[in-house]
Design an enzyme around this catalytic site. Sequence first.
Site, PDB file in Angstrom:
ATOM      1  N   SER A 115      -9.439  -4.450   0.655  1.00 54.25           N
ATOM      2  CA  SER A 115      -8.633  -5.403   1.196  1.00 54.25           C
ATOM      3  C   SER A 115      -8.462  -6.444   0.497  1.00 54.25           C
ATOM      4  O   SER A 115      -7.713  -7.484   0.498  1.00 54.25           O
ATOM      5  CB  SER A 115      -9.537  -5.540   2.363  1.00 54.25           C
ATOM      6  OG  SER A 115     -10.774  -6.275   2.200  1.00 54.25           O
ATOM      7  N   HIS A 136      -4.855   0.744   3.274  1.00 58.56           N
ATOM      8  CA  HIS A 136      -5.917  -0.026   4.003  1.00 58.56           C
ATOM      9  C   HIS A 136      -5.771   0.075   5.447  1.00 58.56           C
ATOM     10  O   HIS A 136      -4.958  -0.301   5.954  1.00 58.56           O
ATOM     11  CB  HIS A 136      -5.499  -1.686   3.593  1.00 58.56           C
ATOM     12  CG  HIS A 136      -6.359  -2.845   4.090  1.00 58.56           C
ATOM     13  ND1 HIS A 136      -6.030  -3.932   4.484  1.00 58.56           N
ATOM     14  CD2 HIS A 136      -7.647  -2.518   4.338  1.00 58.56           C
ATOM     15  CE1 HIS A 136      -6.716  -4.674   5.002  1.00 58.56           C
ATOM     16  NE2 HIS A 136      -7.975  -3.977   4.881  1.00 58.56           N
ATOM     17  N   GLU A 148      -2.002  -0.534   5.869  1.00 52.18           N
ATOM     18  CA  GLU A 148      -1.075  -1.333   4.677  1.00 52.18           C
ATOM     19  C   GLU A 148      -0.966  -0.396   3.624  1.00 52.18           C
ATOM     20  O   GLU A 148      -1.851   0.061   2.903  1.00 52.18           O
ATOM     21  CB  GLU A 148      -1.872  -2.418   4.265  1.00 52.18           C
ATOM     22  CG  GLU A 148      -1.622  -3.704   5.200  1.00 52.18           C
ATOM     23  CD  GLU A 148      -2.161  -4.909   4.599  1.00 52.18           C
ATOM     24  OE1 GLU A 148      -1.510  -5.820   4.241  1.00 52.18           O
ATOM     25  OE2 GLU A 148      -3.414  -4.938   4.199  1.00 52.18           O
ATOM     26  N   ASN A 187      -4.208  -9.825   5.008  1.00 53.86           N
ATOM     27  CA  ASN A 187      -5.247 -11.004   4.844  1.00 53.86           C
ATOM     28  C   ASN A 187      -4.883 -12.278   4.056  1.00 53.86           C
ATOM     29  O   ASN A 187      -5.382 -13.301   4.507  1.00 53.86           O
ATOM     30  CB  ASN A 187      -6.271 -10.247   3.546  1.00 53.86           C
ATOM     31  CG  ASN A 187      -7.316  -9.727   4.218  1.00 53.86           C
ATOM     32  OD1 ASN A 187      -7.770  -9.721   5.341  1.00 53.86           O
ATOM     33  ND2 ASN A 187      -7.987  -8.580   3.415  1.00 53.86           N
TER      34      ASN A 187
END
Length: 650
Positions: A115, A136, A148, A187
């Site tokens: 991440s 991800h 992702e 994120n």
Amino acid sequence: MKVLVVGAGTMGHGIAEVCALSGFEVILCDINEDVLKNAMNRIVWSVRKLESKGKIKKSDEIIKKIKTTTDLANAAKEADFVIEAVVEKTEVKHEIFKILDENCRENVILSTNTSTIPITDIASVTGRKDRVVGLHFFNPPTLIKLVEIIKGEETCDETVKKTIEFARSIGMDYVLVEKDVPGFLINRINIRVFVEAIRLLEEGFKPEQIDASVKYRAGLPMGLFEVVDFSGVDTVYNVLQEVRKRGFEVVVPEMLENMVREGRLGMKTGKGFYEYSGFYARAKISKDLAYTINPIQILAPGINEAAWLIRNGIATREDIDKATVKGMGYPKGILDFADSYGLDRVVVVLETRKGKTGLKEYIPDPLLTEMKEKKKLGKKTGEGFYKWNYELLDFGPVRYEKRHNYAMITMRRPEKLNALNEEMWKGLTEAFRRAKEDKDVRAVVITGEGRAFCAGDDIAVMGSWKSFRDGVEFFDNVAMPLVDELANYDKPIIALVNGNAFGGGMELNMFFDIVIASEDASFSIPEGLIGAIPPLASSFGYALFGRKIAKYALTGDPMDPMEARELGLVDVIVPKQCLEDAGIEYVDKVCRVAPLAARAIKKSMNAVRQLYRNPLEIAGREIELLIPTEDFSEGMKAFVQKRRPEWKGK
């Protein structure tokens, strides 16, 4: 096809379960036998639970698809697709990818669930940089059906294509991150929103206030601090440090560093932003705190980051909104939020925060400033991040705006406190009919321009009535068409009461479904003071509110928003600066109800209103009879002379 999952921790065993549930043979690898045993126990428990709920069949066959091993080199030789999900330490990942590269067949894709660590960095230790990709997952992968997919600098298109195919084969939707930037997509946005929330704490707000705002107004499933306590304060802190080290410009809040140092890590230690009596305990967050801060103030830095992602070609607006909805649980995408509140509002929030903190993080992205300059403000102009259906019409002093799925009706006689003259009555009728006829419009919002909602019927108009017939014609031809329209309206109506709502302005609110008042709003039904009666309040109002309304009808006493809420006239009281935002938020809530269900609810409520049609007609005749009397004429003159200037509309 055989999938190798490296790492049997929380994410690893969840990914392994997802792959097995999708029919793949899985090798789950870890260096620790105890970790593998614990992982399999949790997988077995989860799969059996799914079967007991009737969601799957043949749980034993699914469980048998997963084999465990501590021998990574041999497992790599059997793999057709690899997902690495070990601890977020670069040196550990480098070691694993060297082994994978040496032992996997040449055409096998090596994906990483990282991440924070750049895909390019991880790929650098292999001889197949074009076949290394980010994949991800989100926790828990068995519930959050989104990944992702991140391209490293040398990841080839074929690798991306096959990774997309694999993601779909295990039931996952995906978003594509075109460039290998720290924090990737979700994120980066999460960090901006969460750091802003922490800074607001440092400025004096409480966790409950911020969480109440995002839960009960923005509609997020959990408060921001609830999520962090669940995930681990140290986990979030480590992510911040990792992306910051790699070039993501963010100042880590001192409060967060102190919490980690003191061991206040969330649920796992019993204390984080909240205190917990057990792992399954939950924070108590009161709805009453929701209006102490606006959601847009918390979301604005995340919107700014999203604009940066778009402008730099890292992700599309559609993928950004998909990620915030499917990956983060937002009720709608963060860019949709921006377009709803208005991009001008977003820019103002950012500029204000920049002035207060001096931090570069708050400088509005050039994409946002350009959109603001071009008046691409969102739903209120017809275009923002997206294009929206927009229409602007003026019906005399009444402005009608179609803002995609709702209509905004604004009374615009601010110099007369939006008093109801003939043009206002007729304009409101036309505006409500326009919204009713438009199939795209799901709800209607009404407010007044300036410092008043509506000061009631215009004294100048009423003073011009010389006979019984003048009043009859006005009520029959001007006022009653609007009353009839509202009494039978089949779409939800939300009123934003921004100041005075007197006489007819107060009474109209009885036909609205949700009445939101600012803290400085004031209500009154002063008709008796001018020798008349309040026809709606004394008939329909008495049916709605009972004897409580008599005091106000017989005295003309004003009521503040709290009294109006106690009476039942007002539903929500908000700070003045929150009023329009609250209306927008309630539009979203109303529009989540199925259209046919909303229409049916309205029809059933309207049927009850019709029961009081006869008392309303009696009240109307009574006020008509009072028009030619001396009491009426003298009463109006005295009212105008004795009352404060702001009462002169009624």
